[in-house]
Design an enzyme around this catalytic site. Structure first.
Site, mmCIF file in Angstrom:
data_model
loop_
_atom_site.group_PDB
_atom_site.id
_atom_site.type_symbol
_atom_site.label_atom_id
_atom_site.label_comp_id
_atom_site.label_asym_id
_atom_site.label_seq_id
_atom_site.Cartn_x
_atom_site.Cartn_y
_atom_site.Cartn_z
ATOM 1 N N GLY A 162 0.946 -1.291 -0.078
ATOM 2 C CA GLY A 162 0.005 -0.201 -0.025
ATOM 3 C C GLY A 162 0.826 1.294 0.174
ATOM 4 O O GLY A 162 1.830 1.294 -0.189
ATOM 5 N N ASN A 163 0.167 2.400 0.238
ATOM 6 C CA ASN A 163 0.989 3.670 0.499
ATOM 7 C C ASN A 163 0.490 4.590 1.385
ATOM 8 O O ASN A 163 -0.781 4.255 1.979
ATOM 9 C CB ASN A 163 1.362 4.158 -0.949
ATOM 10 C CG ASN A 163 -0.032 4.663 -1.412
ATOM 11 O OD1 ASN A 163 -0.876 5.332 -1.146
ATOM 12 N ND2 ASN A 163 -0.351 3.810 -2.789
#
Ligand code: CTP
Length: 411
Positions: A215-216
């Protein structure tokens, strides 16, 4: 307060009465008139007798491009004040002296400014200017309160050097501040009513196994602010949100929750056909694990590697099928060669605008409530916006989108 943009065209064609009364701050009024005229407004200037001791009618007539009216009997008839009161979309009394403030508060009508004020059906802004002691006097306080009770809008005075040589409260607001108020007022007029818009926001999660993902740090705040700014202008918005994006309760926004880049792609494609404005603000993963393990991956000795495969570029896909009347906006988060890289995204993805976010700017980017962006368009110089709240940035971006669409419609 929002800055004055001057180019967003919400003032274009608007009819504005600028009334000048007797205060030294009148020296700023020609500049104010000039800003409005440059932004496309039609301006009719009115003066009191005292005003002309501080600023010349010739200056005001020159910058407004219209004869200045100083008397109720000016023009062809005596009742020009009634016609002007109906004509105007807005009236601004700048500067408003203590004397005029008192007259407005008590309904006196001994000059053209008061007569037009009493006849005006449009919103009226009052920009007082006087020395601090006059400004703080109980009668002035009561007059200010009373004119606001009548529904007039006060343009707050500023603190600084006064003509008396004293420093204090009572300076008229700067012309840019006053112009920004009018610009923002007319920009809220629902220009996107009847239009469908799509906004993507937040991160994507690309599953590795049932408990892990790639993810980020995107929070989706910018995308939510954009959805709200579009809805505030009347658009029906579909917000395609990645995981963890805060819910919005703003009217006119339908939220579709997604997890991965692939989910987001399908959600966008399901609604893109009806959409005239699409803003791709999500931080979509460019890669996902080639395979998602059915069971939790157990650790073992030595290294481990994942094979990643490219996700579908949602913005790029929309660019390929863009139809006339659609406005496509993407984001670029760059750390080096920012303008060049963002420019490549603008052309490569067939977008109409790229919002460049630089992580080098303090207060900009993931998680912050503020942002600092540069807007890139085809055949136009980049526009660097100041560090502002994400809400203000969103409003500025939406203003640009409306401006671009107006330009396209004109061509
Ligand atoms: N975007 C998208 N779908 C993807 C990837 C990105 O819609 N699969 C959109 C983003 O929402 C954003 C823009 O494309 O509007 C960002 O472009 P991208 O090329 O992904 O930027 P970076 O990830 O920063 O790419 P690069 O590694 O090329 O700098």
């Amino acid at each position: 307060m929002a800055p004055f943009y001057g180019y967003i065209m919400s003032l274009k064609g608007k009819k504005i009465i600028v009334a000048v009364t007797g205060s030294i701050a009148a020296y700023k009024t020609p500049h104010f008139v000039r800003l409005l005229v440059k932004a496309g407004a039609e301006v009719q200037v009115l003066v009191t007798a005292a005003a002309t001791q501080f600023v010349s009618g010739l200056s005001l007539a020159t910058v407004s491009g219209r004869a200045v009216l100083a008397d109720v009997a000016d023009g062809s008839t005596w009742n020009n004040h009634v016609a002007l009161g109906l004509w105007a979309d807005a009236m601004v009394i700048a500067p408003c002296s203590a004397n005029t403030l008192g007259k407005l508060a008590h309904g006196l009508c001994d000059n053209i400014v008061c007569a037009v004020y009493l006849s005006a059906r449009c919103p009226v802004w009052v920009a007082p200017a006087m020395d601090e002691d006059m400004w703080k006097h109980a009668s002035t306080r009561a007059n200010v309160a009373r004119i606001q009770e009548y529904g007039n809008r006060l343009i707050p005075t500023e603190h600084g050097e006064l003509a008396s040589g004293l420093v204090g409260e009572g300076r008229m607001a700067e012309p840019e501040t006053m112009a920004a108020l009018l610009e923002a007022h007319f920009a809220q007029a629902g220009e996107l009513r009847g239009i469908n818009a799509v906004v993507t926001a937040g991160p994507t999660y690309e599953r590795i196994d049932p408990v892990r993902f790639i993810g980020n740090f995107s929070t989706g705040k910018m995308g939510v602010a954009l959805a709200e700014a579009l809805a505030a202008r009347g658009a029906a918005v579909t917000l395609v949100a990645g995981p963890g994006v805060q819910a919005t309760t703003a009217a006119g926004i339908a939220t579709v929750r997604t997890e991965s880049a692939q989910d987001m792609y399908h959600a966008v494609m399901a609604v893109e056909k009806d959409a005239s404005v699409l803003i791709l603000a999500a931080a979509v993963a460019d890669y996902r694990p080639d395979e998602v393990a059915m069971h939790k991956i157990k650790k073992h000795e030595g290294e481990m590697s994942l094979t990643l495969t490219r996700t579908t570029d949602i913005l790029g896909s929309l660019g390929k099928i863009k139809r006339p009347g659609q406005t496509l906006v993407g984001f670029a988060l760059e750390t080096n060669n920012e303008l060049e890289n963002a420019g490549k995204k603008l052309t490569g993805k067939h977008a109409d605008m790229i919002v460049l976010n630089s992580l080098q700017d303090a207060g900009a980017g993931f998680g912050h409530d503020t942002n600092k962006v540069t807007l890139l368009r085809h055949n136009a110089a980049p526009v660097a916006l100041p560090l502002q709240s994400k809400k203000e940035v969103a409003t500025a971006i939406v203003n640009h989108i409306i401006m671009m669409r107006n330009e396209q419609a004109d061509n």
